[in-house]
Scaffold this motif. Structure first.
Motif, PDB file in Angstrom:
ATOM      1  N   HIS A  98      34.096  48.723  46.369  1.00 60.07           N
ATOM      2  CA  HIS A  98      35.153  49.041  45.389  1.00 60.07           C
ATOM      3  C   HIS A  98      34.524  49.812  44.220  1.00 60.07           C
ATOM      4  CE1 HIS A  98      36.257  45.218  47.416  1.00 60.07           C
ATOM      5  NE2 HIS A  98      37.474  45.718  47.407  1.00 60.07           N
ATOM      6  N   PRO A  99      34.057  51.032  44.465  1.00 58.82           N
ATOM      7  CA  PRO A  99      33.297  51.748  43.435  1.00 58.82           C
ATOM      8  C   PRO A  99      34.042  51.958  42.122  1.00 58.82           C
ATOM      9  CG  PRO A  99      33.917  53.218  45.251  1.00 58.82           C
ATOM     10  CD  PRO A  99      34.203  51.819  45.710  1.00 58.82           C
ATOM     11  N   ARG A 100      35.332  52.314  42.190  1.00 62.39           N
ATOM     12  CA  ARG A 100      36.085  52.553  40.947  1.00 62.39           C
ATOM     13  C   ARG A 100      36.319  51.264  40.174  1.00 62.39           C
ATOM     14  NH1 ARG A 100      40.903  56.585  42.736  1.00 62.39           N
ATOM     15  NH2 ARG A 100      40.839  55.249  44.584  1.00 62.39           N
ATOM     16  N   ASP A 101      36.692  50.204  40.900  1.00 56.28           N
ATOM     17  CA  ASP A 101      36.910  48.923  40.237  1.00 56.28           C
ATOM     18  C   ASP A 101      35.606  48.379  39.652  1.00 56.28           C
ATOM     19  OD1 ASP A 101      39.666  48.738  40.728  1.00 56.28           O
ATOM     20  OD2 ASP A 101      39.315  48.005  42.757  1.00 56.28           O
ATOM     21  N   TRP A 102      34.495  48.575  40.362  1.00 55.48           N
ATOM     22  CA  TRP A 102      33.202  48.109  39.855  1.00 55.48           C
ATOM     23  C   TRP A 102      32.848  48.823  38.550  1.00 55.48           C
ATOM     24  CZ3 TRP A 102      29.619  44.503  39.919  1.00 55.48           C
ATOM     25  CH2 TRP A 102      28.366  44.793  39.384  1.00 55.48           C
ATOM     26  N   GLN A 103      33.070  50.124  38.508  1.00 55.01           N
ATOM     27  CA  GLN A 103      32.753  50.888  37.304  1.00 55.01           C
ATOM     28  C   GLN A 103      33.590  50.409  36.120  1.00 55.01           C
ATOM     29  OE1 GLN A 103      30.227  53.048  37.183  1.00 55.01           O
ATOM     30  NE2 GLN A 103      30.566  53.269  34.977  1.00 55.01           N
ATOM     31  N   VAL A 104      34.879  50.181  36.365  1.00 52.15           N
ATOM     32  CA  VAL A 104      35.751  49.672  35.299  1.00 52.15           C
ATOM     33  C   VAL A 104      35.290  48.290  34.856  1.00 52.15           C
ATOM     34  CG1 VAL A 104      38.098  48.912  34.767  1.00 52.15           C
ATOM     35  CG2 VAL A 104      37.743  51.022  36.051  1.00 52.15           C
ATOM     36  N   LEU A 105      34.884  47.472  35.808  1.00 55.64           N
ATOM     37  CA  LEU A 105      34.459  46.106  35.498  1.00 55.64           C
ATOM     38  C   LEU A 105      33.235  46.090  34.587  1.00 55.64           C
ATOM     39  CD1 LEU A 105      34.332  43.204  38.048  1.00 55.64           C
ATOM     40  CD2 LEU A 105      32.481  43.526  36.428  1.00 55.64           C
ATOM     41  N   VAL A 106      32.230  46.903  34.909  1.00 55.70           N
ATOM     42  CA  VAL A 106      31.008  46.877  34.093  1.00 55.70           C
ATOM     43  C   VAL A 106      31.249  47.504  32.725  1.00 55.70           C
ATOM     44  CG1 VAL A 106      29.471  46.837  36.082  1.00 55.70           C
ATOM     45  CG2 VAL A 106      30.166  49.028  35.144  1.00 55.70           C
ATOM     46  N   GLU A 107      32.196  48.435  32.638  1.00 58.63           N
ATOM     47  CA  GLU A 107      32.491  49.063  31.354  1.00 58.63           C
ATOM     48  C   GLU A 107      33.375  48.186  30.473  1.00 58.63           C
ATOM     49  OE1 GLU A 107      34.220  52.829  32.203  1.00 58.63           O
ATOM     50  OE2 GLU A 107      32.338  53.745  32.897  1.00 58.63           O
ATOM     51  N   HIS A 108      34.165  47.315  31.096  1.00 53.74           N
ATOM     52  CA  HIS A 108      35.106  46.487  30.338  1.00 53.74           C
ATOM     53  C   HIS A 108      34.942  45.014  30.741  1.00 53.74           C
ATOM     54  CE1 HIS A 108      37.136  50.190  29.041  1.00 53.74           C
ATOM     55  NE2 HIS A 108      37.040  50.591  30.293  1.00 53.74           N
ATOM     56  N   GLU A 109      33.709  44.607  30.919  1.00 53.78           N
ATOM     57  CA  GLU A 109      33.433  43.251  31.390  1.00 53.78           C
ATOM     58  C   GLU A 109      34.040  42.192  30.471  1.00 53.78           C
ATOM     59  OE1 GLU A 109      29.663  40.185  31.756  1.00 53.78           O
ATOM     60  OE2 GLU A 109      29.283  42.343  31.831  1.00 53.78           O
ATOM     61  N   ARG A 110      33.912  42.377  29.176  1.00 59.55           N
ATOM     62  CA  ARG A 110      34.344  41.338  28.239  1.00 59.55           C
ATOM     63  C   ARG A 110      35.847  41.088  28.330  1.00 59.55           C
ATOM     64  NH1 ARG A 110      36.104  40.779  22.978  1.00 59.55           N
ATOM     65  NH2 ARG A 110      35.306  38.928  21.878  1.00 59.55           N
ATOM     66  N   VAL A 111      36.632  42.155  28.360  1.00 59.35           N
ATOM     67  CA  VAL A 111      38.081  41.986  28.368  1.00 59.35           C
ATOM     68  C   VAL A 111      38.552  41.417  29.710  1.00 59.35           C
ATOM     69  CG1 VAL A 111      38.578  44.353  29.126  1.00 59.35           C
ATOM     70  CG2 VAL A 111      40.300  43.059  27.848  1.00 59.35           C
ATOM     71  N   LEU A 112      37.927  41.824  30.818  1.00 55.60           N
ATOM     72  CA  LEU A 112      38.318  41.296  32.123  1.00 55.60           C
ATOM     73  C   LEU A 112      37.883  39.837  32.273  1.00 55.60           C
ATOM     74  CD1 LEU A 112      37.574  44.377  34.390  1.00 55.60           C
ATOM     75  CD2 LEU A 112      39.786  43.539  33.609  1.00 55.60           C
TER      76      LEU A 112
END
Length: 238
Positions: free
Chosen positions: A47-61
């Motif tokens: 899930h490359p796109r979801d992974w990128q979003v996750l690491v960039e917005h880890e705190r909010v997720l």
């Protein structure tokens, strides 16, 4: 006429996606959150796109998962993230959306084998490890106890186990339907202590003769849970 930047005030950016939407996450963040909830894990490989979003917005997720009594686990070396049930520091029991879906006997055999293959590949310097369907089926067949008589049923359960691991994302399909890449998520999702539990359950299952009617009882899970399935538990009856 020039624009005086000092007089410009920041306007809040709306993230509303439909009329009446009160959500505070952007669309990509919501999609990553949904993937985390629906899938056993999210990885840079699957899930490359979801992974990128996750690491960039880890705190909010992480915060949104915490609101559901869930915690976010991340293995940055292997680029894998997964959810797990939060544990109270006081010993009280939180409401849960997860239930322990136990691995079947055949899935257990495959998980232990795939973890070993992945570790052997890493030790040999391989960045990706591949396995063939028939090799997996033969490996499971090698664990048939002497008292087993339902050979066709055993093969069906072995094939279902391979399909189950494909569905979970732990085996990744490619150009050829009978050849799979082993997901690196197996290692963090199957730590040593869980591996020992699985092996012990497998030894017990192999030592117990199967019933004469090798139907439902042969499909019994081993009782070691994955803790990854999303499920709304029924309310306890008074």
């Amino acid at each position: 006429m020039s624009l005086d930047l000092d007089t410009v005030t920041d306007q809040p950016v709306s993230v509303s996606l439909w009329e009446g939407d009160e959500g505070g996450l952007e669309q990509a963040q919501r999609q990553a959150l949904v993937t985390l909830l629906k899938q056993r894990f999210v990885s840079a490989r699957t899930h490359p796109r979801d992974w990128q979003v996750l690491v960039e917005h880890e705190r909010v997720l992480r915060s949104r998962l915490n609101d559901l009594f869930l915690d976010l686990a991340i293995d940055r070396d292997r680029e894998v993230a997964w959810k797990r049930q939060a544990v109270s520091e006081t010993g009280s029991r939180f409401p849960t959306l997860l239930y322990d879906a136990a691995w079947s006997r055949e899935e257990t055999i495959l998980l232990v084998h795939l973890r070993d293959r992945l570790r052997a590949g890493a030790a040999a310097g391989e960045t990706r490890v591949f396995v063939d369907r028939e090799d997996l089926l033969e490996h499971v067949a090698g664990f048939r106890p002497p008292h087993a008589t339902d050979e066709s049923g055993d093969e069906k359960r072995a094939r279902n186990a391979v399909s189950g691991l494909v569905k979970s994302g732990l085996l990744i399909t490619g150009e050829h339907e009978d050849r799979f890449e082993v997901s690196e998520a197996i290692e963090p999702l199957l730590p040593l202590e869980l591996l020992q539990e699985l092996l012990e359950s497998l030894r017990r299952a192999n030592a117990e003769p199967q019933a004469a009617d090798e139907g439902d009882e042969a499909d019994e899970p081993l009782g070691v849970g994955t803790g990854e399935a999303l499920f709304e538990e029924p309310e306890e009856q008074a």
